[in-house]
Design an enzyme around this catalytic site. Structure first.
Site, PDB file in Angstrom:
ATOM      1  N   LYS A  83      46.976  19.223 -72.283  1.00  0.00           N
ATOM      2  CA  LYS A  83      48.133  18.654 -71.593  1.00  0.00           C
ATOM      3  C   LYS A  83      49.405  19.263 -72.189  1.00  0.00           C
ATOM      4  O   LYS A  83      49.586  19.277 -73.408  1.00  0.00           O
ATOM      5  CB  LYS A  83      48.125  17.134 -71.792  1.00  0.00           C
ATOM      6  CG  LYS A  83      48.625  16.349 -70.612  1.00  0.00           C
ATOM      7  CD  LYS A  83      48.343  14.871 -70.836  1.00  0.00           C
ATOM      8  CE  LYS A  83      48.901  14.033 -69.723  1.00  0.00           C
ATOM      9  NZ  LYS A  83      48.745  12.602 -69.996  1.00  0.00           N
TER      10      LYS A  83
HETATM   11  O1  G3P Z   1      49.286   9.432 -69.186  1.00  0.00           O
HETATM   12  C1  G3P Z   1      50.574   9.426 -68.717  1.00  0.00           C
HETATM   13  C2  G3P Z   1      51.015   8.193 -67.974  1.00  0.00           C
HETATM   14  O2  G3P Z   1      49.980   7.668 -67.233  1.00  0.00           O
HETATM   15  C3  G3P Z   1      51.790   7.204 -68.794  1.00  0.00           C
HETATM   16  O3  G3P Z   1      52.039   6.022 -68.097  1.00  0.00           O
HETATM   17  O4  G3P Z   1      52.742   3.663 -68.078  1.00  0.00           O
HETATM   18  O5  G3P Z   1      53.401   5.114 -70.008  1.00  0.00           O
HETATM   19  O6  G3P Z   1      54.457   5.417 -67.779  1.00  0.00           O
HETATM   20  P1  G3P Z   1      53.220   5.008 -68.516  1.00  0.00           P
END
Ligand code: G3P
Length: 217
Positions: A83
């Protein structure tokens, strides 16, 4: 549509993976930090457990550092995806490592232009962050729809991972928008198959069946 789990919690992954519906796993530095374990150990454990792609993120901010990290992470397992954050350095890194056969997931995508650049650089996946766009009163789902049209227009093979998913509506809307994948937190994943009307319906059927049997004994 493929479902990835957006977690590094082994118990959660083991439990939900038993359903047979998990196609991969995504992590990020925040998710890894929550587990309080060694990065490489956690990622290797997940890669052993899940057959599909497992995203592990670099933490360098310069392209040389990203490339160096990506080459190491890539060796950890066959199903590793590296990533890379969506920056100028990230694009340079993706352009280099994609040619070496390293699969990449370009993350923190907030505009269609960023997604297009990542695909052109050779990204295997792009991760538009729906929830974080919705948090600032923007439209996360519109971004997924736009990326779908752009990738189809130019026949990019890059897959769209709808990320930062916060609710069931996001999963349904991402599917309607043609996202290839939704990466879903474990707690939300377990709510995907339930509906109060299903639960009530089962309870009603059971009560009626028992009353019928009691009457006909
Ligand atoms: O993996 C990246 C993403 O899904 C993070 O989500 O909830 O931290 O905005 P969030």
């Amino acid at each position: 549509m493929k479902f990835f789990l957006d977690t590094a919690n082994m118990e959660e992954i083991e439990r939900i993976n038993q359903l047979g519906l998990v196609d991969g796993v995504t992590t990020n530095p925040t998710i890894i930090a929550k587990e309080g374990k060694d990065f490489e150990t956690v990622i290797k454990e997940i890669c052993d457990l899940v057959e599909g792609p497992v995203s592990a993120e670099v933490t360098s901010l310069d392209s040389e550092g990203m490339i160096r990290e990506a080459r190491v992470i890539h060796q950890w397992a066959e199903n590793i995806v590296v990533k890379i954050p969506m920056t100028e350095a990230g694009l340079k890194a993706v352009h280099t490592i994609a040619k070496e056969g390293i699969k990449t997931n370009v993350t923190l995508i907030f505009s269609a232009a960023q997604g297009l650049m990542a695909a052109k650089a050779g990204a295997t996946y792009v991760s538009p962050f729906l929830g974080r766009l919705d948090d600032i009163a923007s439209d996360g789902i519109q971004l997924v729809s736009d990326l779908r049209v752009i990738f189809d227009n130019y026949d990019f093979k890059t897959e769209i991972i709808a990320a930062s998913i916060r609710n069931l509506g996001h999963v349904e809307a991402a599917a309607l928008a043609g996202s290839d994948i939704a990466t879903i937190p474990g707690t939300l994943f377990e709510k995907l198959w339930s509906h109060p009307l299903t639960t009530n319906g089962i309870a009603q059927f059971e009560a009626d069946w028992q009353a019928y049997q009691a009457k006909n004994q």
